[in-house]
Structure formats: structure tokens, C-alpha cells
Design an enzyme around this catalytic site. Structure first.
Site, mmCIF file in Angstrom:
data_model
loop_
_atom_site.group_PDB
_atom_site.id
_atom_site.type_symbol
_atom_site.label_atom_id
_atom_site.label_comp_id
_atom_site.label_asym_id
_atom_site.label_seq_id
_atom_site.Cartn_x
_atom_site.Cartn_y
_atom_site.Cartn_z
ATOM 1 N N PRO A 44 0.804 -1.227 0.000
ATOM 2 C CA PRO A 44 0.000 0.000 0.000
ATOM 3 C C PRO A 44 0.840 1.282 0.000
ATOM 4 O O PRO A 44 2.053 1.263 0.261
ATOM 5 C CB PRO A 44 -0.793 -0.098 1.318
ATOM 6 C CG PRO A 44 -0.698 -1.521 1.745
ATOM 7 C CD PRO A 44 0.608 -2.024 1.226
ATOM 8 N N GLU A 45 0.150 2.374 -0.255
ATOM 9 C CA GLU A 45 0.740 3.703 -0.114
ATOM 10 C C GLU A 45 1.258 3.868 1.318
ATOM 11 O O GLU A 45 0.608 3.485 2.288
ATOM 12 C CB GLU A 45 -0.318 4.775 -0.396
ATOM 13 C CG GLU A 45 0.173 6.200 -0.198
ATOM 14 C CD GLU A 45 -0.910 7.251 -0.408
ATOM 15 O OE1 GLU A 45 -0.553 8.442 -0.492
ATOM 16 O OE2 GLU A 45 -2.108 6.888 -0.476
ATOM 17 N N ALA A 46 2.458 4.444 1.428
ATOM 18 C CA ALA A 46 3.011 4.853 2.726
ATOM 19 C C ALA A 46 3.120 3.698 3.720
ATOM 20 O O ALA A 46 3.052 3.921 4.928
ATOM 21 C CB ALA A 46 2.174 5.982 3.339
#
Length: 311
Positions: A46-48
């Protein structure tokens, strides 16, 4: 490069260990091993993911004022960020070499060579030998993200050539930027990576639209996060008091080049979505729509992209 007719992909939906780089590296390595043991050729985070999307936190800030407790949480977040390359990326590389898969990892990046006070939302592209093949920095942080992340530039509009096609993508609401998408289409993206923090129903329509528009597979990874997953000693813990227990419900999905779901969307739990992609569907989809080929009108429209790094 020899092209395969199929690829097994793994889209990971999980929570970060917020503001804890070491624990995130350990968790990432475990998930890479799990997905690799299940035969994944490409693994998407996922993002971040490292070291967290601090949903619900205001860092003690309102317009015209910043509180000292917010600075303490910010410094903790900054310390947990990842420099590239570093010991953290080498540990990831070691895990990747064991499974011989391509990996796209969402990180919060600290640039120790440039402005050391600025963080970036970044995607790292690893090859199966653990080499970092490229990275993409988010061009435009959204809303309050602008308080904590800087802006990337056109030099990181990255597409990576692999045995199963060209892999590239944009982060979260960058995917609402038509010209950014077009820049990737011009680079021939086949497997489009769309990590996000958006769990709304409208995000799913975006994923399906991109698949139809680019005639590409879309691999979208989100986090599943509840409040009890956050550290209990945040200086700004009161920011979370009015937040729901389920901070992010997820919504990870795998979509085919005609906009149909292959797997997902996955909600209300952590998990890994697996799919074996028939890569011939990319070319089948472009039979009647090729956004940069026979369906383009370069005599009417032209896109110029500045891919020079900001000095």
C-alpha cells in the site's frame, strides 16, 4: 526482454506499524516471504506502508499556529521515514532475493542528500535480485498531506520493463490527474500500480476507469487500519478521539483491462489478493481502444512532460 504470457500477482492489504521503521521492515519481509511462497511474480504494497499514513492526525496544526506536541509527533514520524538506499532497503532486498519477485513498496522517503527536513510519499520498484529499479515520488500531496509531504517532480514518472510487461503507476489522488495518467500511458504501461489511502466507493470507479482507459491491468493496494493499531503514546493522541474505530476499511482490488474485477475489492480485514493474469488480455483490449495508438489524435493533442529533476 522475453515476455511471458501470464504473471501471478499479489496485492497486499495491511496496516503499517505507524512510526516504527524497524517493525515495518520486519512485517514487510514476512509478507514478501508469504506472497513469494505462494508463487507471486509481482508483489504490491500500500501507499506509505513504511512507516505509515498518519490518518486522523493533525500534528497540532491549524492555520497560523503549530503546537509543540505536534512537532514531537512530526519528529517521530520523520525519524521513522526511509532513506534510499539504506539498511532498511537492503533488508527488503534480502527478502526479495529469496523469493525472486518484483516488489512495489510504498514508503515515506527522507531525502538525506537534499532538503533533510522534507518527506516524500514514494513508491520503490525492486527487481527480483533486490536491486532498486526506480522510484516515483507523489507529485501532489492531497489536502492536509501537504503539511507533512513535499512534492515530487517529473523525473520520477517511472515505468519498469519486466518479463510480464511494463510496470508503473501513480499514488492515490495523482490518479485523478489526467495528464499524469497520460504520461504513463505514453510510456507503455501494462500493469498499472495504484496504491492509495482512499477507501471510498468512488475510488473503485477510478480504478475501473483507468483499466478501461489504459487497457491495462490495475493493481490497487490500500491499508486496513483501526485505532488500536496506532501507538498509545502519541503526543497528539487526542486527535483520534472523534475518529471512528475503523480508520481505513481497505478496498484493495485487481482489475482487468476491460474494467472488470478479477479479485476484490477487499474490505474490513487485512489480507493478500492473488491473481494469475492472462497478459494477452492487454493486447485484446487494445483492439478497439489504444489511448496512445490508433485512438490518439496527435495532430490535435500533444502532451509535453518535464522529466528534469528539480534542482
Amino acid at each position: 526482454m522475453q515476455k511471458n504470457d501470464s504473471a501471478k500477482v499479489a496485492v497486499i492489504q495491511t496496516a503499517s506499524v505507524l512510526m516504527d521503521q524497524e517493525a515495518n521492515v520486519e512485517k514487510a519481509c514476512q509478507l514478501i516471504a508469504e506472497a513469494g511462497d505462494n508463487g507471486a511474480d509481482l508483489i504490491v504494497f500500500p501507499e506509505a506502508f513504511m512507516s505509515g499514513y498518519p490518518r486522523g492526525l493533525a500534528f497540532g496544526s491549524v492555520v497560523g499556529k503549530r503546537e509543540s506536541k505536534g512537532r514531537k509527533d512530526w519528529a517521530r514520524y520523520w525519524r521513522s521515514a526511509v532513506t534510499v538506499p539504506s539498511e532498511a532497503t537492503e533488508k527488503l532486498a534480502e527478502a526479495i532475493r529469496k523469493v525472486q519477485a518484483y516488489v512495489v513498496m510504498g514508503i515515506i522517503e527522507r531525502d538525506d542528500k537534499g532538503s533533510q527536513g522534507t518527506l516524500f510519499g514514494t513508491m520503490l520498484y525492486f527487481g527480483p535480485d533486490g536491486e532498486i529499479l526506480g522510484k516515483h515520488r507523489k507529485l501532489k500531496p492531497t489536502g492536509s498531506e501537504r503539511l507533512i509531504w513535499g512534492e515530487g517532480d517529473g523525473s520520477t514518472l517511472t515505468v519498469v520493463d519486466t518479463p510480464f510487461g511494463r510496470v508503473g503507476g501513480l499514488i492515490c489522488w495523482e490518479n485523478y490527474m489526467p495528464l499524469a495518467r497520460m504520461a504513463l500511458y505514453q510510456k507503455g504501461v501494462d500493469l498499472y500500480i495504484a496504491p492509495t489511502a482512499d477507501a471510498r466507493d468512488t475510488w473503485q470507479s477510478t480504478l475501473r476507469h483507468i483499466a478501461c482507459e489504459g487497457r491495462c491491468f490495475v493493481l490497487a493496494s490500500n491499508q486496513y487500519v483501526t485505532k488500536d493499531m496506532y501507538p498509545n503514546d502519541l503526543a497528539c493522541a487526542s486527535d483520534l478521539e472523534e475518529q471512528p474505530e475503523e480508520l481505513c476499511r481497505g478496498g484493495s482490488a485487481i482489475v482487468n483491462p476491460l474494467g472488470a474485477y478479477i479479485e476484490g475489492p477487499l474490505y474490513h480485514e487485512e489480507g493478500i489478493l492473488y491473481a494469475t493474469l492472462d497478459l494477452n488480455q492487454i493486447h485484446e483490449g487494445r483492439f478497439d481502444f489504444d489511448v496512445t495508438g490508433h485512438y490518439a489524435r496527435p495532430d490535435v493533442f500533444q502532451l509535453t512532460v518535464n522529466e528534469n529533476p528539480n534542482e
